[in-house]
Design a protein around this motif. Sequence first.
Motif, PDB file in Angstrom:
ATOM      1  N   HIS A   1       0.821  -1.202   0.000  1.00 32.93           N
ATOM      2  CA  HIS A   1       0.000   0.000   0.000  1.00 32.93           C
ATOM      3  C   HIS A   1       0.862   1.262   0.000  1.00 32.93           C
ATOM      4  O   HIS A   1       2.037   1.225   0.353  1.00 32.93           O
ATOM      5  CB  HIS A   1      -0.945   0.015   1.205  1.00 32.93           C
ATOM      6  CG  HIS A   1      -0.242   0.234   2.504  1.00 32.93           C
ATOM      7  ND1 HIS A   1       0.181  -0.803   3.295  1.00 32.93           N
ATOM      8  CD2 HIS A   1       0.123   1.374   3.168  1.00 32.93           C
ATOM      9  CE1 HIS A   1       0.759  -0.318   4.380  1.00 32.93           C
ATOM     10  NE2 HIS A   1       0.736   1.001   4.321  1.00 32.93           N
ATOM     11  N   LYS A   2       0.261   2.354  -0.439  1.00 34.62           N
ATOM     12  CA  LYS A   2       0.957   3.632  -0.350  1.00 34.62           C
ATOM     13  C   LYS A   2       1.155   3.973   1.127  1.00 34.62           C
ATOM     14  O   LYS A   2       0.311   3.632   1.958  1.00 34.62           O
ATOM     15  CB  LYS A   2       0.119   4.730  -1.013  1.00 34.62           C
ATOM     16  CG  LYS A   2      -0.019   4.597  -2.507  1.00 34.62           C
ATOM     17  CD  LYS A   2      -0.739   5.796  -3.115  1.00 34.62           C
ATOM     18  CE  LYS A   2      -2.225   5.801  -2.755  1.00 34.62           C
ATOM     19  NZ  LYS A   2      -2.956   6.875  -3.477  1.00 34.62           N
TER      20      LYS A   2
ATOM     21  N   ARG B   1       0.726   5.646   4.506  1.00 35.73           N
ATOM     22  CA  ARG B   1      -0.438   6.372   5.022  1.00 35.73           C
ATOM     23  C   ARG B   1       0.023   7.393   6.055  1.00 35.73           C
ATOM     24  O   ARG B   1       0.724   7.067   7.005  1.00 35.73           O
ATOM     25  CB  ARG B   1      -1.458   5.410   5.616  1.00 35.73           C
ATOM     26  CG  ARG B   1      -2.690   6.134   6.190  1.00 35.73           C
ATOM     27  CD  ARG B   1      -3.795   5.172   6.562  1.00 35.73           C
ATOM     28  NE  ARG B   1      -4.481   4.682   5.380  1.00 35.73           N
ATOM     29  CZ  ARG B   1      -4.587   3.407   5.039  1.00 35.73           C
ATOM     30  NH1 ARG B   1      -4.039   2.476   5.800  1.00 35.73           N
ATOM     31  NH2 ARG B   1      -5.224   3.037   3.957  1.00 35.73           N
TER      32      ARG B   1
ATOM     33  N   ARG C   1      -1.353  13.093  -3.213  1.00 36.89           N
ATOM     34  CA  ARG C   1      -2.265  11.960  -3.031  1.00 36.89           C
ATOM     35  C   ARG C   1      -1.958  10.801  -3.978  1.00 36.89           C
ATOM     36  O   ARG C   1      -2.480   9.702  -3.771  1.00 36.89           O
ATOM     37  CB  ARG C   1      -3.718  12.418  -3.209  1.00 36.89           C
ATOM     38  CG  ARG C   1      -4.144  13.532  -2.244  1.00 36.89           C
ATOM     39  CD  ARG C   1      -3.882  13.153  -0.788  1.00 36.89           C
ATOM     40  NE  ARG C   1      -4.232  14.227   0.127  1.00 36.89           N
ATOM     41  CZ  ARG C   1      -5.397  14.362   0.739  1.00 36.89           C
ATOM     42  NH1 ARG C   1      -6.343  13.472   0.535  1.00 36.89           N
ATOM     43  NH2 ARG C   1      -5.609  15.379   1.555  1.00 36.89           N
ATOM     44  N   GLN C   2      -1.158  11.033  -5.010  1.00 30.10           N
ATOM     45  CA  GLN C   2      -0.718   9.931  -5.847  1.00 30.10           C
ATOM     46  C   GLN C   2       0.321   9.072  -5.130  1.00 30.10           C
ATOM     47  O   GLN C   2       0.497   7.897  -5.447  1.00 30.10           O
ATOM     48  CB  GLN C   2      -0.112  10.473  -7.149  1.00 30.10           C
ATOM     49  CG  GLN C   2      -1.066  11.270  -8.003  1.00 30.10           C
ATOM     50  CD  GLN C   2      -2.258  10.447  -8.474  1.00 30.10           C
ATOM     51  OE1 GLN C   2      -2.085   9.316  -8.926  1.00 30.10           O
ATOM     52  NE2 GLN C   2      -3.453  11.005  -8.374  1.00 30.10           N
TER      53      GLN C   2
ATOM     54  N   TYR D   1       0.751   9.217  -1.396  1.00 28.19           N
ATOM     55  CA  TYR D   1       0.398   8.908  -0.011  1.00 28.19           C
ATOM     56  C   TYR D   1      -1.117   8.842   0.165  1.00 28.19           C
ATOM     57  O   TYR D   1      -1.867   9.562  -0.509  1.00 28.19           O
ATOM     58  CB  TYR D   1       0.920   9.989   0.942  1.00 28.19           C
ATOM     59  CG  TYR D   1       2.396  10.247   0.869  1.00 28.19           C
ATOM     60  CD1 TYR D   1       3.321   9.377   1.458  1.00 28.19           C
ATOM     61  CD2 TYR D   1       2.883  11.381   0.226  1.00 28.19           C
ATOM     62  CE1 TYR D   1       4.682   9.625   1.398  1.00 28.19           C
ATOM     63  CE2 TYR D   1       4.247  11.639   0.157  1.00 28.19           C
ATOM     64  CZ  TYR D   1       5.141  10.763   0.739  1.00 28.19           C
ATOM     65  OH  TYR D   1       6.485  11.012   0.672  1.00 28.19           O
ATOM     66  N   ASP D   2      -1.544   7.989   1.101  1.00 31.67           N
ATOM     67  CA  ASP D   2      -2.910   8.070   1.626  1.00 31.67           C
ATOM     68  C   ASP D   2      -2.891   9.016   2.821  1.00 31.67           C
ATOM     69  O   ASP D   2      -1.925   9.034   3.594  1.00 31.67           O
ATOM     70  CB  ASP D   2      -3.396   6.694   2.085  1.00 31.67           C
ATOM     71  CG  ASP D   2      -3.716   5.774   0.925  1.00 31.67           C
ATOM     72  OD1 ASP D   2      -4.097   6.282  -0.147  1.00 31.67           O
ATOM     73  OD2 ASP D   2      -3.568   4.544   1.088  1.00 31.67           O
TER      74      ASP D   2
ATOM     75  N   VAL E   1      -5.081  10.438   6.207  1.00 31.61           N
ATOM     76  CA  VAL E   1      -6.197  10.262   7.135  1.00 31.61           C
ATOM     77  C   VAL E   1      -6.196  11.447   8.097  1.00 31.61           C
ATOM     78  O   VAL E   1      -5.248  11.612   8.873  1.00 31.61           O
ATOM     79  CB  VAL E   1      -6.082   8.947   7.931  1.00 31.61           C
ATOM     80  CG1 VAL E   1      -7.285   8.792   8.857  1.00 31.61           C
ATOM     81  CG2 VAL E   1      -5.961   7.754   7.005  1.00 31.61           C
TER      82      VAL E   1
ATOM     83  N   GLY F   1      -7.013   0.787   8.970  1.00 37.95           N
ATOM     84  CA  GLY F   1      -5.817   0.796   8.127  1.00 37.95           C
ATOM     85  C   GLY F   1      -4.557   1.089   8.911  1.00 37.95           C
ATOM     86  O   GLY F   1      -4.599   1.634  10.012  1.00 37.95           O
TER      87      GLY F   1
END
Length: 372
Positions: free
Chosen positions: A6-7, A9, A37-38, A40-41, A43, A104
Amino acid sequence: MTEKTHKPRIAVLFGGRSSEHAVSCVTAVGVMGAIDRQKYDVVPVGISKNGQWVLAGQETERWQITADSLPEVDPAAQAVALHSNGAGTELVSSAPGEIPQLLGEVDVVFPLLHGPFGEDGTVQGLLELADIRYVGSGVLASAVGMDKEYMKIIFSSAGLRVYPYQVIRENEWRRSRSAVLARVEELGWPVFVKPARAGSSMGISKVDGPEQLEAAIEFAREYDPKVIVEAAVSGREVECAVLQGRDGAPTRTSFPGEVVTSGDHSFYDFEAKYVAGSGTSLSCPAELPDAAIKEIRRAAAKAFEAIDAEGLSRVDFFYTPEGEVVINEINTLPGFTPRSMYPQMWAASGMSYPELVEELIQLALSRKTGLR
């Protein structure tokens, strides 16, 4: 062990219990807008004024400071908590009466909490205990950078010049108020009365004579029972942005910037800092002699290293008519809105707002957890 696919977060942590709650909200929306945002995610995790951790929205208009209103994290939003599982850190829902749900993994926390209970080492200590990587200074540097008394003690020990000051503790204020007032008067007039552990110009008063002093101290005590009174410096307000070097490289400094206030602002107060159209601007690079610019950048890096800071800091100085550089304070988590002085100084020095955010994330991702 399988490799993560996953990227990374980033949990952006903002709001908090201090008087700088609204400033933190504005800072967070600026940073969230600058994160790629490409790559990293993101929150958003808000901390309400009563200490509740919640999932927060990212709507820009919701987090603006105006002359009539201040943004605030909603404590009724979905409650969350950071949980260390031994192999990493997870974000989980924590609503009472419900089974916790995994939301996540989190690779880095980006704390944007200004003032006590966030910028002062408390949240940093929590993240250290959980082995969570985060942006910015550690426990000790954050605590020292928040407390103007101990900050000045360390600066003096490092050979940096500070102006005379007096510290007023709660017990002595209650016990011997007249003696405290007499001691402060020895600084001369005017003086600046400040909460010892607050920022964003909260609770600060410029006092021109003894008749105003007691009220100014009581006003500062609304924000912090510990108060610092500083002799006024005749000089220009100059700031320098500092950024940790990568992989052991030297500490980086921006061109110095000068704060220019106009209108009704006799000093750089809260409205001048954060309300649009308040007549405040930044001149960067500041129009100073080359020798003064060099000294300010040297002293900014020395202050950063003296308190063992990491990530970022803004160091504030006075440049006197006699050509002296006097340090005022260091801010280990400076204002980070697009109009804040820290990113503006880096922009003038060749690093854009998104590039600066990316650099801070990379510094956090690359540093080890535990003792450093």
